[in-house]
Design a protein around this motif. Structure first.
Motif, PDB file in Angstrom:
ATOM      1  N   ASP A   1      11.558  20.688 -60.681  1.00 48.59           N
ATOM      2  CA  ASP A   1      12.278  20.785 -61.872  1.00 48.59           C
ATOM      3  C   ASP A   1      13.283  21.529 -62.063  1.00 48.59           C
ATOM      4  OD1 ASP A   1       9.925  19.221 -62.854  1.00 48.59           O
ATOM      5  OD2 ASP A   1       9.141  20.861 -63.882  1.00 48.59           O
ATOM      6  N   MET A   2      14.057  21.779 -61.304  1.00 46.39           N
ATOM      7  CA  MET A   2      15.400  22.756 -61.069  1.00 46.39           C
ATOM      8  C   MET A   2      16.304  22.391 -62.040  1.00 46.39           C
ATOM      9  SD  MET A   2      16.760  25.511 -59.455  1.00 46.39           S
ATOM     10  CE  MET A   2      15.812  25.971 -57.841  1.00 46.39           C
TER      11      MET A   2
ATOM     12  N   ALA B   1      22.592  29.656 -63.182  1.00 44.20           N
ATOM     13  CA  ALA B   1      20.936  29.385 -63.625  1.00 44.20           C
ATOM     14  C   ALA B   1      20.189  29.259 -62.493  1.00 44.20           C
ATOM     15  CB  ALA B   1      21.008  28.495 -65.017  1.00 44.20           C
ATOM     16  N   LYS B   2      20.559  28.214 -61.687  1.00 41.93           N
ATOM     17  CA  LYS B   2      19.992  27.870 -60.446  1.00 41.93           C
ATOM     18  C   LYS B   2      19.531  29.072 -59.662  1.00 41.93           C
ATOM     19  CE  LYS B   2      21.114  22.959 -60.498  1.00 41.93           C
ATOM     20  NZ  LYS B   2      21.785  21.791 -60.071  1.00 41.93           N
TER      21      LYS B   2
ATOM     22  N   ALA C   1      17.824  24.219 -69.349  1.00 40.09           N
ATOM     23  CA  ALA C   1      17.557  24.941 -70.519  1.00 40.09           C
ATOM     24  C   ALA C   1      17.799  26.421 -70.641  1.00 40.09           C
ATOM     25  CB  ALA C   1      15.876  24.722 -70.346  1.00 40.09           C
ATOM     26  N   LEU C   2      17.923  26.844 -69.172  1.00 38.83           N
ATOM     27  CA  LEU C   2      18.134  28.362 -69.029  1.00 38.83           C
ATOM     28  C   LEU C   2      19.732  28.308 -69.606  1.00 38.83           C
ATOM     29  CD1 LEU C   2      17.378  30.273 -66.005  1.00 38.83           C
ATOM     30  CD2 LEU C   2      19.363  30.959 -67.437  1.00 38.83           C
TER      31      LEU C   2
ATOM     32  N   PHE D   1      17.928  37.727 -67.137  1.00 39.32           N
ATOM     33  CA  PHE D   1      17.182  36.878 -66.094  1.00 39.32           C
ATOM     34  C   PHE D   1      16.153  35.818 -66.505  1.00 39.32           C
ATOM     35  CE2 PHE D   1      20.218  39.104 -63.400  1.00 39.32           C
ATOM     36  CZ  PHE D   1      20.882  38.160 -62.584  1.00 39.32           C
ATOM     37  N   PRO D   2      16.166  35.053 -67.366  1.00 34.80           N
ATOM     38  CA  PRO D   2      14.797  34.529 -68.228  1.00 34.80           C
ATOM     39  C   PRO D   2      13.954  33.503 -67.210  1.00 34.80           C
ATOM     40  CG  PRO D   2      16.948  33.200 -68.681  1.00 34.80           C
ATOM     41  CD  PRO D   2      17.054  34.457 -67.967  1.00 34.80           C
ATOM     42  N   ALA D   3      14.372  33.349 -65.896  1.00 28.25           N
ATOM     43  CA  ALA D   3      13.396  32.827 -64.912  1.00 28.25           C
ATOM     44  C   ALA D   3      12.903  33.875 -63.816  1.00 28.25           C
ATOM     45  CB  ALA D   3      14.210  31.695 -64.192  1.00 28.25           C
ATOM     46  N   MET D   4      13.993  34.504 -63.219  1.00 30.14           N
ATOM     47  CA  MET D   4      13.834  35.443 -62.041  1.00 30.14           C
ATOM     48  C   MET D   4      12.786  36.377 -62.500  1.00 30.14           C
ATOM     49  SD  MET D   4      16.655  37.524 -59.971  1.00 30.14           S
ATOM     50  CE  MET D   4      16.694  38.992 -61.058  1.00 30.14           C
TER      51      MET D   4
END
Ligand code: NAD
Length: 500
Positions: A80-81, A99-100, A87-88, A152-155
């Motif tokens: 889903d990367m 973002a990736k 979205a990020l 960093f909403p994913a990390m």
């Protein structure tokens, strides 16, 4: 149309019931694209109680089975990367490649967590005394919480979730209300990977939810990342309530450029580290410290054309955009206010980005790049974290003066030195009172199998994030002394005995 976001509780998207919402912007256009529910204390408490009910079975699941969930999560994050990155970028504003990188640096911590069975092994002493064995085990804490920042909403959510869950805990994640969509998508991915319902609860919210976490007796530990005033608040209130707490705060990262440095390399590094992600990184370089007037003059001369060439734009404009907008209109105002204070207090604005505007995106939160020269330690632009595309240059007369500046600053997250001299580099790494050090590396973010954390006002608590420290933070040590009598033993023992 404005989308109404949800919480993610017991494996389901759940609408907010508090009646309170926060706007989520597209920072490139300035439009409100979603609203996120802000949980009430009652909603939060219900999520915590459900997590507490689900946790014992997860804690008793063997570590290898838990690790298999992490293996699957790695696969699904890779699958889903592109979707996650889009979205990020849409909510945060950073470019797609950046973002990736945000997702990738989180994913690498999940990869590390696949080693949990090994990391959770205890210690064992055979025959610590006659017929006595002694062993220690690392057990989960129960329900723990992660409170994370917008940048960093994913990390950062992944840095919290991976170790906490691998150790057998359930987690309440309270992500930033500015970009909550990716954490919700991550929760879906964990469910798809086989995580039982209730083990990862995403509760969106603001101070009310945070205070609810800090005061809830079920929550055993809190991991926070964000600004220093909130870090200090969470650390003191969480500790006062008897929780295990680690808080990572703001930064003012200095890069020292020695006269013998490769100045082209240093200038390239400064531009990437100062302006990447619009300066909204806790490991961004915000202060350049050239040593000697000649180094300073040459560095500024190399920086100016590089900075003037920077391409600022929306993530949709493709790969040649260097950085995007800042996260909110308020963040933009704060940055421009600090730039004005720098001018008023006598710094020299060498590159002026104040009039920056992008055709078609006039309402977006873009800030042009700024470079200050002749900044002094008494100025607000030096003392405060600007968290924007603003690089300050402080000219130092000597290496001692340069290292002294970094050491005297209240923040101690990251720092770097650019030099060709190994002796200077060694001395710097040994003496500096800062948690992460780069030698000819501008953003020294440790990889997943090392640990991440700042000193001074950048970090509160004694264990770092990710790496082996995270497995200590999210577990308690229990030490067992065992004797299995082989025959009938008579009489009690009344003395506190040494092993002999
Ligand atoms: P922030 O402190 O405003 O918010 C962080 C979290 O705290 C969010 O979840 C937010 O909802 C919550 N929060 C905000 N105000 C609160 C209050 N009054 N009471 C209780 N909770 C509150 O930080 P931010 O703007 O989202 O993130 C940027 C900051 O984070 C910068 O200072 C940056 O340096 C720092 N940061 C540090 C690290 C690190 O590892 N040291 C990493 C990333 C970001």
């Amino acid at each position: 149309m404005t989308v109404e976001l949800t919480h993610f509780i017991n494996g389901q998207h759940v609408k907010g019931t508090s009646g309170r919402f926060a706007d989520v912007f597209n920072p490139a256009t300035g439009e409100v694209q979603a609203r996120v529910p802000l949980a009430s204390k009652a909603e939060l408490d219900a999520a915590i109680e459900a997590a507490a009910a689900a946790q014992p079975a997860w804690g008793a699941t063997n570590p290898q089975k838990r690790a298999r969930v992490m293996m699957k999560v790695v696969q699904l994050l890779n699958r889903d990367m592109d979707k996650l990155a889009e979205a990020l970028s849409r909510e945060h504003g950073k470019t797609l490649p950046d973002a990736k990188g945000d997702i990738q640096r989180g994913l690498e911590v999940i990869e590390f967590c696949i080693g949990a069975p090994h990391l959770l092994k205890g210690e064992y002493t055979d025959s610590a005394g006659p017929g006595i064995d002694m062993y220690s085990m690392r057990q989960p804490l129960g329900v723990v919480a992660g409170i994370t920042p917008f940048n960093f909403p994913a990390m950062i959510p992944l840095w919290k979730i991976g170790p906490a869950l691998s150790c057998g805990n359930a987690m309440i994640l309270k992500p930033s209300e500015r970009d909550p969509s990716v954490p919700l998508m991550i929760a879906e991915i964990f469910k798809e990977a086989g995580l039982p319902d209730g083990i990862l609860q995403v509760v969106n919210g603001d101070k009310e939810a945070v205070d609810g976490i800090l005061d809830n007796e079920i929550v055993q530990a809190v991991g926070f990342v964000g600004s220093t005033p909130i870090a200090e608040y969470i650390y003191s209130r969480g500790c006062a309530n008897g929780k295990r707490v680690q808080c990572f705060g703001g930064a003012k990262n200095h890069m020292i450029i020695m006269p013998d440095a490769d100045l082209d390399q240093a200038a390239d590094a400064l531009v990437g580290a100062g302006y990447g992600a619009a300066g909204e990184r806790c490991m961004a370089i915000s202060v350049a410290v050239p040593v000697g007037e000649a180094t300073a003059d040459a560095l500024i001369e190399k920086l100016v054309p590089r900075i003037e060439k920077l391409k600022v734009g929306p993530y949709t404009a493709g790969n040649d955009v260097d950085y995007g907008p800042v996260v909110t209109a308020a963040a933009k105002q704060n940055i421009l206010g600090l730039v004005q204070s720098g001018i008023d207090q006598g710094a020299e604005l060498v590159v002026d980005g104040r009039d920056f505007s992008l055709q078609g995106y006039e309402e977006g939160f873009f800030v042009g790049p700024h470079l200050f020269d002749r900044v002094t330690p008494d100025m607000d632009i030096y003392k405060k974290e600007i968290f924007g595309p603003v690089l300050s240059t402080v000219r130092a007369g000597s290496y001692e003066e340069a290292i002294g500046l970094a050491m005297d600053h209240e923040y101690g997250n990251g720092t770097a030195i650019f030099t060709r001299d190994g002796d200077t580099a060694r001395d710097f790494a040994n003496r500096i009172n800062i948690g992460m050090v780069g030698i000819n590396v501008p953003i020294p973010v440790p990889l997943a199998y090392h640990t991440f954390g700042g000193w001074k006002k950048s970090g509160f608590g004694d264990l770092n994030q990710h790496g082996p420290d995270a497995f200590k933070f999210y577990t308690r040590t229990k030490t067992v002394t065992a004797r299995w009598p082989s025959g009938i033993k008579e009489g009690g023992e009344f003395n506190f005995k040494a092993m002999d």
